[in-house]
Design an enzyme around this catalytic site. Structure first.
Site, PDB file in Angstrom:
ATOM      1  N   ASP A  10       0.853  -1.189   0.000  1.00  0.00           N
ATOM      2  CA  ASP A  10       0.000   0.000   0.000  1.00  0.00           C
ATOM      3  C   ASP A  10       0.884   1.233   0.000  1.00  0.00           C
ATOM      4  O   ASP A  10       2.011   1.203   0.520  1.00  0.00           O
ATOM      5  CB  ASP A  10      -0.915   0.014   1.223  1.00  0.00           C
ATOM      6  CG  ASP A  10      -2.068  -0.983   1.119  1.00  0.00           C
ATOM      7  OD1 ASP A  10      -2.479  -1.302  -0.007  1.00  0.00           O
ATOM      8  OD2 ASP A  10      -2.552  -1.418   2.171  1.00  0.00           O
TER       9      ASP A  10
ATOM     10  N   ASP B 220      -6.927  -1.079  -4.683  1.00  0.00           N
ATOM     11  CA  ASP B 220      -7.995  -0.814  -3.710  1.00  0.00           C
ATOM     12  C   ASP B 220      -8.999   0.197  -4.262  1.00  0.00           C
ATOM     13  O   ASP B 220     -10.210   0.037  -4.114  1.00  0.00           O
ATOM     14  CB  ASP B 220      -7.426  -0.275  -2.398  1.00  0.00           C
ATOM     15  CG  ASP B 220      -6.556  -1.276  -1.662  1.00  0.00           C
ATOM     16  OD1 ASP B 220      -6.737  -2.494  -1.864  1.00  0.00           O
ATOM     17  OD2 ASP B 220      -5.686  -0.834  -0.894  1.00  0.00           O
TER      18      ASP B 220
END
Length: 158
Positions: A113, A128
């Site tokens: 991330d 995402d």
């Protein structure tokens, strides 16, 4: 249209993986790089859970659920072949994001991330956002367009 949606999904997964390679190779783990002041930062983190880091360490479950979800969406798309371009856009986004994060889970046992917004606490990634936008658009499609398209098809078939 189903093949185009799958192709776009694979391109989105490729973009996701390319960005993650750039992040891993150029940003130290837990490093913050200000892009737009405190509003938007690049922050390299590893997430071994799902949204908001919940259910940490259960990669096998996320892998199985992702494969089942992607399989169900793809089978539905090819069997039903809806007439809506919006439906195929949602499939492309969800499949692309799902495959992007699935690759991470299988290869690394965590998801890379890197997108950090001051007004949204969890650090996320391109995949995402693809999934999130795809699910929102899918809800719009199901709430406002799916029944109308299905009824129109049924009337034409009668």
């Amino acid at each position: 249209m189903p093949y185009i949606a799958l192709a776009i999904g694979l391109v989105l997964a490729g973009i996701d993986q390319l960005i993650k390679i750039l992040i891993v190779n150029n940003v130290q783990l837990n490093e913050n790089i200000n892009v737009l002041g405190d509003v938007f930062k690049i922050t390299h983190v590893r997430n071994d859970g799902v949204a908001f880091g919940m259910f940490s360490g259960m990669q096998w479950l996320f892998i199985v659920l992702t494969v089942l979800m992607l399989t169900a969406i793809i089978i539905y798309m090819f069997k039903k072949r809806p007439d809506s371009k919006l439906f195929y856009i949602t499939v492309a986004l969800i499949v692309g994001g799902g495959i992007g994060n699935l690759i991470d889970r299988i290869c690394y046992h965590y998801v890379v991330d890197y997108l950090s917004l001051s007004f949204f606490k969890p650090v996320c990634n391109f995949a995402d956002y693809c999934i999130t936008i795809g699910v929102i658009l899918l809800a719009v499609y199901l709430l406002f367009f799916a029944d109308k398209k299905d009824k129109k098809k049924d009337l034409q078939n009668d």
